[in-house]
Design an enzyme around this catalytic site. Sequence first.
Site, PDB file in Angstrom:
ATOM      1  N   THR A 173      -8.444  17.921  16.614  1.00  0.00           N
ATOM      2  CA  THR A 173      -9.213  16.596  16.854  1.00  0.00           C
ATOM      3  C   THR A 173     -10.379  16.770  15.878  1.00  0.00           C
ATOM      4  O   THR A 173     -10.450  15.581  15.235  1.00  0.00           O
ATOM      5  CB  THR A 173      -9.389  16.517  18.282  1.00  0.00           C
ATOM      6  OG1 THR A 173      -8.379  16.350  19.266  1.00  0.00           O
ATOM      7  CG2 THR A 173     -10.193  15.103  18.348  1.00  0.00           C
ATOM      8  N   ASP A 182      -8.985  30.031  14.869  1.00  0.00           N
ATOM      9  CA  ASP A 182     -10.106  29.555  15.519  1.00  0.00           C
ATOM     10  C   ASP A 182      -9.953  30.317  17.006  1.00  0.00           C
ATOM     11  O   ASP A 182     -11.128  30.792  17.387  1.00  0.00           O
ATOM     12  CB  ASP A 182      -9.751  27.997  15.917  1.00  0.00           C
ATOM     13  CG  ASP A 182      -8.572  27.410  16.170  1.00  0.00           C
ATOM     14  OD1 ASP A 182      -7.739  28.302  16.471  1.00  0.00           O
ATOM     15  OD2 ASP A 182      -8.350  26.371  16.480  1.00  0.00           O
TER      16      ASP A 182
END
Length: 363
Positions: A40, A140
């Site tokens: 996002t 990540d």
Amino acid sequence: LSEPVQKTFSFPPVPEDSVSQDIDHILETQSALGIDLGGTNLRVAIVTMMGKIMRKYTQPNPKTYEERMELILSMCKQAMTDAISLNCRILGVGVSTGGRVNPKDGVVLDSTKLINEWNHIDLRSPLSQLLHLPVWVDNDGNCAALAERKFGHGKGVENFVTVITGTGIGGGIIQHSELIHGSTFCAAELGHIMVSLDGPECSCGSRGCVEAYASGLALQREAKRLHDEIAGICQPIRSEYSNDMLITEDLLLMEGMSVNNKEQVNASHLVQAARLGNRKAEGVLQTAGLALGVAVVNILHTVNPSLVVLSGVLAQHYESPVRNFISQHALSSAREVKVMTSDLDSPALLGAASMVLDYTTRR
Ligand code: ADP
Ligand code: BMX
Ligand code: MG
Ligand code: CA
Ligand code: ZN
């Protein structure tokens, strides 16, 4: 004969206080740019050696490669300019991104459709050319584990695992105090641990992955489904419980949202509805917690960590369902594992910065 007298010179003593002030000053000014690319959001931050975020910039992560690269570069330029006025000396750039990453080359190998056009991408070259700085890149979830190791609950813990919930579910595994990357840099893709044979579709193209049950995106999908159910059968009635939520007969609608404008419904509305006693929303969250519990037990039986750190938007909600599932289903030798919610703000971003800070200060 008498011994020759050795001449020695000693510096006048320095008050201890001023030494520690100098060190504090260095630790505060030596900084890194951290970049985090998620399903996002695109985030950039100036992070000091102590793990303090001096400034953070957030934008929606663009859908195309060109737009994304342009935005990363312009956000970094802005941050470099601001770093001067903040008195931060930027030593390098650390990038945390969804997808499989070869950290040796600074290349994103491949991605699920959470990040479009994100395969075979050399991130190191363009960033280091533009900013004249060294660049590190990793997945990540792996970065989130690095942040826990340096700044969070993982400090001094030899074997631990982190599970980070955002749009997807990321993971990082620390074994003998180091990250595991695996044979083709696909280790610790914990979101794609399968928890059922025929579950909901996952953004990786498979079915039944824990990410398809418990991620922000999965909960958003369920929130939309509940919304559509009610929208299809009745008009909303203003709820007495809340101004921003309309609850009718155990289903939910969000205030201010026309039936056509479904984009506004997301995981946070579902959590809120469950808190207000919406049984369907509660059921969805229970299933999500159960799915994460299954995944974590599988992790325990694979790498036997002493600690599991949950982070991201839903971590707190998942902590007790995961603990309960472990106590019921883990082998007794694995059951003593600690489960904690991270206390870090933006672990992936901090971990990205930590790659720079750890490397540049290594002796
Ligand atoms: P990214 O996946 O880009 O790294 P974030 O970690 O910022 O992004 O998480 C974004 C996801 O979290 C979205 O799916 C969004 O719907 C969801 N989300 C945002 N706020 C909340 C909240 N308060 N509670 C639950 N989910 C949330
Ligand atoms: C997906 C996958 C992982 C990532 C995880 C969390 C891609 C693009 N992403 O499972 O590599 O760690 O999402 O990412 O392949 P986030 O978007 O929730 O931050
Ligand atoms: Mg993320
Ligand atoms: Ca990972
Ligand atoms: Zn999957």
